[in-house]
Design an enzyme around this catalytic site. Structure first.
Site, PDB file in Angstrom:
ATOM      1  N   GLY A  40       0.846  -1.202   0.000  1.00  0.00           N
ATOM      2  CA  GLY A  40       0.000   0.000   0.000  1.00  0.00           C
ATOM      3  C   GLY A  40       0.874   1.242   0.000  1.00  0.00           C
ATOM      4  O   GLY A  40       2.041   1.219  -0.417  1.00  0.00           O
ATOM      5  N   GLY A  43      24.409  11.420 -30.285  1.00  0.00           N
ATOM      6  CA  GLY A  43      23.967  12.073 -29.054  1.00  0.00           C
ATOM      7  C   GLY A  43      24.537  11.394 -27.821  1.00  0.00           C
ATOM      8  O   GLY A  43      24.852  12.043 -26.821  1.00  0.00           O
TER       9      GLY A  43
HETATM   10  C1  HXC Z   1      -2.992  -4.085  12.871  1.00  0.00           C
HETATM   11  C2  HXC Z   1      -2.024  -5.995  12.057  1.00  0.00           C
HETATM   12  C3  HXC Z   1      -1.898  -5.409  10.770  1.00  0.00           C
HETATM   13  C4  HXC Z   1      -2.382  -4.077  10.617  1.00  0.00           C
HETATM   14  C5  HXC Z   1      -1.091  -7.376  10.675  1.00  0.00           C
HETATM   15  N1  HXC Z   1      -1.526  -7.218  11.959  1.00  0.00           N
HETATM   16  N2  HXC Z   1      -1.326  -6.296   9.947  1.00  0.00           N
HETATM   17  N3  HXC Z   1      -2.570  -5.314  13.088  1.00  0.00           N
HETATM   18  N4  HXC Z   1      -2.905  -3.453  11.674  1.00  0.00           N
HETATM   19  N5  HXC Z   1      -2.261  -3.475   9.432  1.00  0.00           N
HETATM   20  C6  HXC Z   1      -1.409  -8.167  13.049  1.00  0.00           C
HETATM   21  C7  HXC Z   1      -2.322  -9.365  12.891  1.00  0.00           C
HETATM   22  O1  HXC Z   1      -3.572  -9.082  13.445  1.00  0.00           O
HETATM   23  C8  HXC Z   1      -1.553 -10.429  13.669  1.00  0.00           C
HETATM   24  O2  HXC Z   1      -1.793 -10.210  15.044  1.00  0.00           O
HETATM   25  C9  HXC Z   1      -0.121 -10.078  13.427  1.00  0.00           C
HETATM   26  O3  HXC Z   1      -0.114  -8.711  13.019  1.00  0.00           O
HETATM   27  C10 HXC Z   1       0.495 -10.911  12.346  1.00  0.00           C
HETATM   28  O4  HXC Z   1      -0.368 -10.891  11.216  1.00  0.00           O
HETATM   29  P1  HXC Z   1      -0.762 -12.230  10.451  1.00  0.00           P
HETATM   30  O5  HXC Z   1      -1.874 -11.880   9.546  1.00  0.00           O
HETATM   31  O6  HXC Z   1      -0.986 -13.334  11.411  1.00  0.00           O
HETATM   32  O7  HXC Z   1       0.577 -12.520   9.663  1.00  0.00           O
HETATM   33  P2  HXC Z   1       0.770 -13.080   8.212  1.00  0.00           P
HETATM   34  O8  HXC Z   1      -0.096 -14.281   8.000  1.00  0.00           O
HETATM   35  O9  HXC Z   1       2.219 -13.240   8.037  1.00  0.00           O
HETATM   36  O10 HXC Z   1       0.252 -11.947   7.229  1.00  0.00           O
HETATM   37  C11 HXC Z   1       0.873 -10.710   7.165  1.00  0.00           C
HETATM   38  C12 HXC Z   1       0.004  -9.716   6.361  1.00  0.00           C
HETATM   39  C13 HXC Z   1      -1.405  -9.651   6.955  1.00  0.00           C
HETATM   40  C14 HXC Z   1      -0.040 -10.171   4.902  1.00  0.00           C
HETATM   41  C15 HXC Z   1       0.728  -8.373   6.420  1.00  0.00           C
HETATM   42  O11 HXC Z   1      -1.303  -9.477   8.360  1.00  0.00           O
HETATM   43  C16 HXC Z   1      -2.239  -8.557   6.390  1.00  0.00           C
HETATM   44  O12 HXC Z   1      -2.760  -8.668   5.266  1.00  0.00           O
HETATM   45  N6  HXC Z   1      -2.371  -7.469   7.142  1.00  0.00           N
HETATM   46  C17 HXC Z   1      -3.179  -6.355   6.776  1.00  0.00           C
HETATM   47  C18 HXC Z   1      -2.477  -5.574   5.724  1.00  0.00           C
HETATM   48  C19 HXC Z   1      -3.249  -4.319   5.407  1.00  0.00           C
HETATM   49  O13 HXC Z   1      -4.285  -4.372   4.763  1.00  0.00           O
HETATM   50  N7  HXC Z   1      -2.744  -3.196   5.931  1.00  0.00           N
HETATM   51  C20 HXC Z   1      -3.303  -1.926   5.714  1.00  0.00           C
HETATM   52  C21 HXC Z   1      -2.852  -1.548   4.297  1.00  0.00           C
HETATM   53  S1  HXC Z   1      -3.178   0.081   3.928  1.00  0.00           S
HETATM   54  P3  HXC Z   1      -1.653 -11.381  16.128  1.00  0.00           P
HETATM   55  O14 HXC Z   1      -2.093 -10.758  17.400  1.00  0.00           O
HETATM   56  O15 HXC Z   1      -2.491 -12.501  15.650  1.00  0.00           O
HETATM   57  O16 HXC Z   1      -0.198 -11.756  16.169  1.00  0.00           O
HETATM   58  C22 HXC Z   1      -1.778   0.819   4.280  1.00  0.00           C
HETATM   59  C23 HXC Z   1      -1.825   2.223   3.874  1.00  0.00           C
HETATM   60  C24 HXC Z   1      -0.618   2.975   4.220  1.00  0.00           C
HETATM   61  O17 HXC Z   1      -0.893   0.328   4.812  1.00  0.00           O
HETATM   62  C25 HXC Z   1      -0.865   4.338   3.685  1.00  0.00           C
HETATM   63  C26 HXC Z   1       0.255   5.257   3.860  1.00  0.00           C
HETATM   64  C27 HXC Z   1      -0.058   6.591   3.288  1.00  0.00           C
END
Ligand code: HXC
Length: 510
Positions: A169, A404
């Protein structure tokens, strides 16, 4: 007092434990090191000084008040690499997936501000699930604050990003604005939208690794500058890179001890260029034979291999090298090569690293692909970058340099200081055959006549002397003496002062 000390130690222990053993084991199972293990390998032993170990988030939504892990998912501070100061942040995936909250962002901003003020590089280790979902816009604001600092730090202190896990993202735009991005194969990825969104919108089926893994970004997109097998290698290579760089834009790169004689003559270079002008040779051989101890740190090795960029040392001093590579696309300039080299030249100029350019270029690559892709604009980037660079610039022509591309590749006309040519160099508007086919179109049916014309053109232009007579080449040198000549040239330029006219900033064609 004893209790208080014990309490501090216990709090520290809790903070150091990150997300707990289960999550640390999961991190290791993926082949990844933890945030703290990475810092330990990156910095000199025992040099790390941590900031904000006890910072916690302030979110009260979604039951977040229940869990406030110390450090909030990022380890920040400073330390040294071979004795020189650097600032570091290392996201801790074991704590809420290393996600970025308001306070997590503030910790990163704190060390970035200090890095800018104190003039030391920032190394960011990225391993994060992105914006902390529970915090919403506060998290986006935190990213925005980091981005603004990346922009302010650009050209002031070197910024290096290591991608060692997810980076997706808008989060990708912080590393994207840093000077170098290194990724780890099979355990890191970067993309603006992930495979699921891609599938929904474009119906393409692609894995995270294919879409944004280390190989993709070092070969296809050129977003990343290097791909490494594992965390350990990436961290070790970052230490190696830092040794080539100054701490900030007001300091010179460090001078390292060297054991290689600057006057070393290498006879093998006298036969490097083959007799047949269409036969390639490996320009990397020349680079390593010029460099102190043959040490070359290549940047973007896997992308646009028709141009080579990287760092060497001459008499212990860092020098940026840009070189055409005859073994790939005959060393033609194209869109990718121009962009790659332009960014490298601008980095060197921003950080006062002298530039050595090794030229063997038949011209710009022809074709609709290139023209539709905007080779005019992208080629201009390299021309512009060379022309505005005020650092010492030494150029060596080994063989052809036509049209060039001759002007673009750090020619005399772009404020280059020393322009040397090997006796095998040819400076011309184009190759002899192409020139004759245009000049003597009516004689094309007569093979003998055309051959004579080609020979005549070659005799007149396929050499460095026409350019040398005009002073565009300062001297024609023996290939075997290149290291000595180039070392002496840079030594004579150590006190160079050149300032371009004042401007707010330029308008390089982007
Ligand atoms: C809060 C999060 C998190 C998030 C992961 N966790 N991403 N908590 N906010 N964005 C937490 C999970 O709940 C989990 O907690 C732990 O971190 C590990 O995540 P898992 O899913 O178990 O790990 P994994 O299977 O390795 O997957 C990793 C991942 C997935 C692919 C990154 O977690 C995921 O898709 N996360 C969301 C990504 C997302 O959509 N982010 C927002 C994007 S928008 P526990 O307690 O179980 O350990 C963005 C915009 C930025 O980022 C803009 C800037 C301008």
């Amino acid at each position: 007092m004893k209790d208080i000390l014990a309490q501090l130690e216990s709090r520290r222990e809790t903070a150091r434990a990150g997300g707990g053993q289960r999550r640390v084991d999961a991190q290791h199972a993926k082949g990844k090191l933890t945030a703290r293990e990475r810092i330990e390998l990156l910095l000199d032993e025992g040099s790390f000084e941590e900031f904000d170990m006890f910072v916690t988030h302030r979110c009260t939504d979604f039951g977040m008040e229940e869990e406030r892990p110390a450090g909030d998912g990022v380890v920040t501070g400073w330390g040294t690499i071979n004795g020189r100061q650097v600032y570091v942040f290392s996201q801790d995936f074991t704590v809420m997936g290393g996600s970025v909250s308001e306070t997590h962002g503030a910790k990163i901003c704190k060390i970035m501000d200090m890095a800018i003020q104190n003039g030391a590089p920032v190394i960011g280790i990225n391993d994060s699930g992105g914006a902390r979902i529970q915090e919403g816009v506060a998290s986006l604001a935190a990213y925005g604050e980091v981005f603004q600092r990346n922009i302010m730090a650009s050209g002031v202190v070197p910024q290096i990003s290591l991608i060692m896990g997810p980076c997706a993202g808008g989060a990708v735009y912080s590393p994207a604005m840093t000077d170098f991005i290194f990724m780890v194969k099979d355990s890191s990825y970067m993309f603006v939208t992930g495979p699921d969104v891609v599938k929904t919108v474009t119906n393409e089926v692609v894995t995270a690794e294919e879409l944004g893994g280390a190989v993709t970004h070092t070969r296809k997109s050129s977003v990343a500058d290097g791909a490494f097998e594992n965390d350990v290698e990436a961290l070790a290579e970052t230490r190696r890179l830092i040794d080539f760089l100054p701490l900030n834009n007001r300091e010179k790169a460090p001078v390292r001890p060297f054991f290689d004689d600057p006057a070393r003559v290498d006879k093998s270079l006298d036969t490097l260029v083959p007799d047949n002008p269409n036969q390639p040779y490996d320009m990397k051989e020349l680079i390593t034979k010029i460099a102190d101890e043959g040490d070359f740190f290549e940047i973007q090795a896997a992308f646009a291999a028709n141009i080579i960029t990287g760092f060497i040392r001459l008499e212990g001093q860092s020098v940026g090298v840009v070189a055409n590579q005859p073994t790939v696309l005959a060393g033609c300039l194209d869109i990718d090569a121009s962009r790659k080299a332009a960014r490298f030249v601008r980095f060197c100029d921003a950080f006062e690293i002298p530039i050595l350019t090794l030229v063997d270029v038949p011209g710009f690559l022809p074709g609709t692909g290139q023209e539709y892709g905007g080779v005019i604009k992208h080629g201009a980037k390299l021309l512009f970058a060379y022309g505005e660079a005020t650092v010492p610039k030494v150029t060596v022509l080994t063989r052809k340099t036509y049209g060039g591309a001759y002007v673009v590749m750090a020619s005399k006309h772009l404020q280059a200081d020393f322009n040397y040519a090997w006796p095998t160099a040819e400076v011309a508007v184009m190759g002899a055959r192409g020139a004759v086919e245009i000049l003597y179109r009516s004689e094309l049916g007569d093979k003998d006549k055309i051959a004579a014309r080609v020979k005549d053109y070659e005799d007149r232009f396929a050499n460095p002397f026409v350019a040398a007579e005009k002073g565009f080449i300062d001297e024609v040198i023996m290939p075997s003496s290149t290291r000595r000549r180039v070392c002496r040239a840079f030594a004579s330029l150590r006190t160079k002062k050149l300032a371009n006219p004042w401007k707010k900033h330029d308008n390089i064609p982007l």
